[in-house]
Design a protein around this motif. Structure first.
Motif, PDB file in Angstrom:
ATOM      1  N   ALA A 190      22.348  48.203  42.793  1.00 49.35           N
ATOM      2  CA  ALA A 190      21.514  47.743  41.983  1.00 49.35           C
ATOM      3  C   ALA A 190      20.033  47.368  42.719  1.00 49.35           C
ATOM      4  O   ALA A 190      19.010  47.387  42.257  1.00 49.35           O
ATOM      5  CB  ALA A 190      21.783  46.215  41.170  1.00 49.35           C
ATOM      6  N   GLU A 191      20.197  47.195  44.182  1.00 52.31           N
ATOM      7  CA  GLU A 191      19.047  46.878  44.912  1.00 52.31           C
ATOM      8  C   GLU A 191      17.821  48.098  44.825  1.00 52.31           C
ATOM      9  O   GLU A 191      16.736  47.992  45.120  1.00 52.31           O
ATOM     10  CB  GLU A 191      19.259  46.619  46.420  1.00 52.31           C
ATOM     11  N   LYS A 192      18.521  49.322  44.394  1.00 53.70           N
ATOM     12  CA  LYS A 192      17.789  50.628  44.559  1.00 53.70           C
ATOM     13  C   LYS A 192      17.203  50.714  43.145  1.00 53.70           C
ATOM     14  O   LYS A 192      16.569  51.884  42.905  1.00 53.70           O
ATOM     15  CB  LYS A 192      18.417  51.883  45.270  1.00 53.70           C
ATOM     16  N   SER A 193      17.431  49.777  42.199  1.00 53.30           N
ATOM     17  CA  SER A 193      17.291  50.119  40.779  1.00 53.30           C
ATOM     18  C   SER A 193      15.998  50.328  40.375  1.00 53.30           C
ATOM     19  O   SER A 193      15.700  51.442  39.521  1.00 53.30           O
ATOM     20  CB  SER A 193      17.937  48.938  39.888  1.00 53.30           C
ATOM     21  N   ASP A 194      15.077  49.798  40.826  1.00 49.59           N
ATOM     22  CA  ASP A 194      13.420  50.300  40.716  1.00 49.59           C
ATOM     23  C   ASP A 194      12.976  51.678  40.790  1.00 49.59           C
ATOM     24  O   ASP A 194      12.421  52.501  39.958  1.00 49.59           O
ATOM     25  CB  ASP A 194      12.464  49.397  41.381  1.00 49.59           C
ATOM     26  N   GLY A 195      13.533  52.056  42.024  1.00 46.51           N
ATOM     27  CA  GLY A 195      13.352  53.603  42.318  1.00 46.51           C
ATOM     28  C   GLY A 195      14.006  54.500  41.749  1.00 46.51           C
ATOM     29  O   GLY A 195      13.527  55.723  40.981  1.00 46.51           O
ATOM     30  N   ILE A 196      15.327  54.232  41.214  1.00 45.22           N
ATOM     31  CA  ILE A 196      16.088  55.127  40.479  1.00 45.22           C
ATOM     32  C   ILE A 196      15.763  55.204  38.893  1.00 45.22           C
ATOM     33  O   ILE A 196      15.722  56.321  38.412  1.00 45.22           O
ATOM     34  CB  ILE A 196      17.563  54.467  40.509  1.00 45.22           C
ATOM     35  N   VAL A 197      15.220  54.089  38.428  1.00 45.24           N
ATOM     36  CA  VAL A 197      14.748  53.996  37.054  1.00 45.24           C
ATOM     37  C   VAL A 197      13.357  54.977  36.958  1.00 45.24           C
ATOM     38  O   VAL A 197      13.203  55.800  36.041  1.00 45.24           O
ATOM     39  CB  VAL A 197      14.335  52.598  36.501  1.00 45.24           C
ATOM     40  N   LEU A 198      12.600  54.515  37.939  1.00 48.75           N
ATOM     41  CA  LEU A 198      11.204  55.535  37.987  1.00 48.75           C
ATOM     42  C   LEU A 198      11.482  57.147  38.102  1.00 48.75           C
ATOM     43  O   LEU A 198      10.983  57.858  37.438  1.00 48.75           O
ATOM     44  CB  LEU A 198      10.456  55.075  39.148  1.00 48.75           C
ATOM     45  N   GLY A 199      12.752  57.104  39.159  1.00 42.02           N
ATOM     46  CA  GLY A 199      12.862  58.523  39.522  1.00 42.02           C
ATOM     47  C   GLY A 199      13.568  59.284  38.114  1.00 42.02           C
ATOM     48  O   GLY A 199      13.385  60.388  37.869  1.00 42.02           O
ATOM     49  N   GLY A 200      14.340  58.428  37.486  1.00 40.81           N
ATOM     50  CA  GLY A 200      15.079  58.865  36.194  1.00 40.81           C
ATOM     51  C   GLY A 200      14.103  59.443  35.362  1.00 40.81           C
ATOM     52  O   GLY A 200      14.083  60.467  34.529  1.00 40.81           O
TER      53      GLY A 200
ATOM     54  N   LEU B 219      22.726  54.396  40.025  1.00 37.76           N
ATOM     55  CA  LEU B 219      22.979  52.958  40.269  1.00 37.76           C
ATOM     56  C   LEU B 219      24.418  52.591  40.689  1.00 37.76           C
ATOM     57  O   LEU B 219      24.551  51.639  41.484  1.00 37.76           O
ATOM     58  CB  LEU B 219      22.547  52.342  38.846  1.00 37.76           C
ATOM     59  N   TYR B 220      25.337  53.248  39.976  1.00 34.87           N
ATOM     60  CA  TYR B 220      26.794  52.959  40.635  1.00 34.87           C
ATOM     61  C   TYR B 220      26.801  53.321  42.064  1.00 34.87           C
ATOM     62  O   TYR B 220      27.801  52.698  42.597  1.00 34.87           O
ATOM     63  CB  TYR B 220      27.760  53.679  39.636  1.00 34.87           C
ATOM     64  N   VAL B 221      26.232  54.387  42.520  1.00 37.66           N
ATOM     65  CA  VAL B 221      26.634  54.748  43.858  1.00 37.66           C
ATOM     66  C   VAL B 221      25.827  54.051  44.904  1.00 37.66           C
ATOM     67  O   VAL B 221      26.219  53.675  45.824  1.00 37.66           O
ATOM     68  CB  VAL B 221      26.234  56.359  43.982  1.00 37.66           C
TER      69      VAL B 221
ATOM     70  N   TYR C 297      32.516  54.708  39.210  1.00 38.93           N
ATOM     71  CA  TYR C 297      32.888  53.351  38.950  1.00 38.93           C
ATOM     72  C   TYR C 297      34.255  53.022  39.054  1.00 38.93           C
ATOM     73  O   TYR C 297      34.643  52.049  39.633  1.00 38.93           O
ATOM     74  CB  TYR C 297      32.247  53.108  37.552  1.00 38.93           C
ATOM     75  N   ARG C 298      35.216  53.976  38.925  1.00 34.66           N
ATOM     76  CA  ARG C 298      36.438  53.729  38.949  1.00 34.66           C
ATOM     77  C   ARG C 298      36.901  53.657  40.622  1.00 34.66           C
ATOM     78  O   ARG C 298      37.796  52.702  40.765  1.00 34.66           O
ATOM     79  CB  ARG C 298      37.342  54.894  38.344  1.00 34.66           C
ATOM     80  N   LYS C 299      36.370  54.075  41.309  1.00 32.38           N
ATOM     81  CA  LYS C 299      36.254  53.888  42.911  1.00 32.38           C
ATOM     82  C   LYS C 299      35.567  52.983  43.350  1.00 32.38           C
ATOM     83  O   LYS C 299      35.868  52.513  44.740  1.00 32.38           O
ATOM     84  CB  LYS C 299      36.297  55.355  43.618  1.00 32.38           C
ATOM     85  N   ARG C 300      34.694  52.398  42.900  1.00 38.40           N
ATOM     86  CA  ARG C 300      33.844  51.589  43.266  1.00 38.40           C
ATOM     87  C   ARG C 300      34.537  49.961  43.849  1.00 38.40           C
ATOM     88  O   ARG C 300      35.385  49.493  43.070  1.00 38.40           O
ATOM     89  CB  ARG C 300      32.841  51.044  42.519  1.00 38.40           C
TER      90      ARG C 300
END
Lengths: 283, 217
Positions: free
Chosen positions: B144-154, B139-141, B212-215
């Motif tokens: 948030a736009e990709k959050s649905d896929g990331i949560v499902l993938g997780g 999610l940090y990389v 996140y520190r580099k974001r």
């Protein structure tokens, strides 16, 4: 006394795009610095660089004499920030927001927060996403003004407000700096706001600072001269701040009207004309 | 930190309660219709449904620009990442307790004791902890736009890894059984799954922090 904010020679590029070029200015205690520029001139990027939200390619940013905002988060106790949009968690109510900020700021002044909320006529129990843009901006300002900050960084904070609300907010901002220990960096498209309350002017164009001066000095010493190419070539280069070519003449902003040759035609200078000449200038 | 956790709570408390109620209803339906081979799915589902709104926090923060604004408050980037990880962990713990409670209640009502409740619940806890461990750095990389896929993938990733880990868990169970540690043998598997989950979750925290520190915002 140390400047509240001291920005020195900051530069930032996104790929090949140079967004900030050697930007320097400062916010002294007791001042309101009007930060003027067109869309895309680099105002918001400057704010982000100051706040450590983006990295800088070079240059330094000192807040209260220290250049380590990301390492020492407690410095941010003394900074109030408003961006050009609400940026608060919108599914919360004002009461919930008060509880959150009470936990986040050691110096959170609940009484002052509710004083501002009531003075801005904001509903305490409604979720923030039901607020209009004007109400949202008022809320953001109320937050920024409620933790005894010494420095306010306001990026287009008066945008979207009706004239009466703007007047009310400008009064709050003037009261904020009246103790002479606090200061504000205020970017705004609304030149009349800057004209009303700014004590210093910083004009930025294409990532470059064109003007960085006390407002009073600008209106005392500067002038807009109307001349032709030949007359312009005779002017000392160091007094030419900006120029804009029209059909038959050139309008030149000079930093010392006393150095203009006798009988040079000058135009009355308003804040609006000054801003337009600088932001549309060829230099 | 308390303020950040409070914000997270306010952001999702309604959907958290809805998802918790949904988890109880779905588990009741599965208990009624399905056989014991589905028990592990029930445990995972309860914890996952409770934890799903928590992963939405990043999406909600980004939608309003609060992810940028929060860094202007007197908190460090480390505090922000910590608040996400601690909040998710607290919800996983709550989900684990609820899951245990649901199984105990079912045993009581149906009068047919469910064997290895701790084992089943620990399996679910591992999957959901792993889902969080996978989701936060992504999610940090990717934002948030990709959050649905990331949560499902997780969630899917957690399930596959939990199954894949069965061999390793079996191996360590044998070692534990041969050792003189005073731990009941029935607890070996749940302890190992929880331990693996925790190790991965903590490792994920350090990876997420460095991202996140580099974001830039």
């Amino acid at each position: 006394m140390t400047n509240l904010l001291e920005v020195r020679n900051i530069a930032k590029s996104f790929g090949q795009n140079e967004v900030l070029k050697d930007v320097s200015f400062h916010v002294p205690p007791g001042s309101i610095v009007g930060f003027i520029g067109d869309n895309g001139a680099g105002k918001s990027t400057t704010f982000k660089a100051v706040l450590g939200l983006i990295s800088r390619d070079s240059g330094t940013v000192e807040i209260f004499g220290e250049d380590n905002l990301n390492k020492n988060a407690t410095i941010k106790e003394d900074i109030g920030v408003v961006f050009d949009a609400i940026n608060l968690p919108v599914s919360l109510t004002i009461k919930q927001l008060n509880k959150v900020f009470k936990s986040l700021f050691n110096s959170w002044d609940e009484a002052d927060f509710y004083r501002l909320i009531r003075s801005f006529s904001l509903p305490e129990d409604k979720k923030i996403h039901t607020f209009s843009r004007g109400m949202s901006m008022k809320l953001s300002l109320a937050v920024a003004l409620s933790h005894r900050a010494k420095l306010l960084l306001l990026d287009e904070a008066t945008g979207g407000l009706d004239p009466s609300s703007r007047e009310q907010i400008l009064d709050e901002l003037k009261a904020f700096v009246s103790d002479s220990n606090s200061g504000i960096l205020l970017s705004s498209h609304i030149i009349s706001d800057v004209e009303k309350i700014a004590s210093h002017l910083v004009v930025i164009k294409n990532g470059e600072v064109l003007l960085n001066e006390e407002k009073e000095k600008v209106f005392r010493e500067y002038a807009i001269a109307v001349m032709n190419e030949e007359q312009l070539n005779l002017l000392p280069e160091d007094i030419v701040v900006a120029k804009r070519t029209y059909d038959k003449s050139i309008r030149v902003l000079v930093s010392d009207k006393h150095q203009l040759p006798d009988r040079t035609l000058t135009e009355p200078m308003s804040m609006e004309e000054l801003s337009v000449l600088l932001t549309r200038s060829e230099r | 930190m308390r303020g950040l956790l409070l914000t997270n709570y306010y952001l999702i408390h309604r959907s958290f309660l809805t998802y918790t109620a949904l988890a109880i209803v779905i588990s009741a339906v599965i208990f009624y219709f399905a056989d014991p081979s589905f028990y592990r799915i029930i445990a995972m589902l309860i914890i996952l449904l409770m934890a799903m709104p928590v992963l939405e926090v990043i999406k909600l923060e980004s939608k309003t620009g609060y992810d940028k604004y929060v860094l202007t408050l007197p908190v460090s980037r480390k505090n922000v990442v910590q608040s996400h990880y601690v909040f998710y962990f607290l919800i996983v713990v709550s989900g684990t307790i609820l899951s245990y409670g649901v199984f105990s209640m079912y045993s009581l009502i149906s009068k047919s004791a469910v064997e290895d409740i701790v084992n089943i619940v620990a399996f679910g806890t591992f999957i959901v902890l792993f889902a969080g461990a996978l989701a936060y750095p992504l999610l940090y990389v990717f934002g948030a736009e990709k959050s649905d896929g990331i949560v499902l993938g997780g969630g899917m990733g957690g399930l596959f890894v939990a199954i894949a880990l069965q061999g390793a868990v079996g191996y360590f169970v044998e070692i534990l059984a041969a050792s003189s540690l005073p731990i009941a043998s029935s607890l070996h598997v749940p302890i190992l799954y929880t331990l693996f989950g925790m190790v991965m979750y903590i490792a994920s925290y350090f990876i997420a922090l460095s991202i996140y520190r580099k974001r830039e915002f």
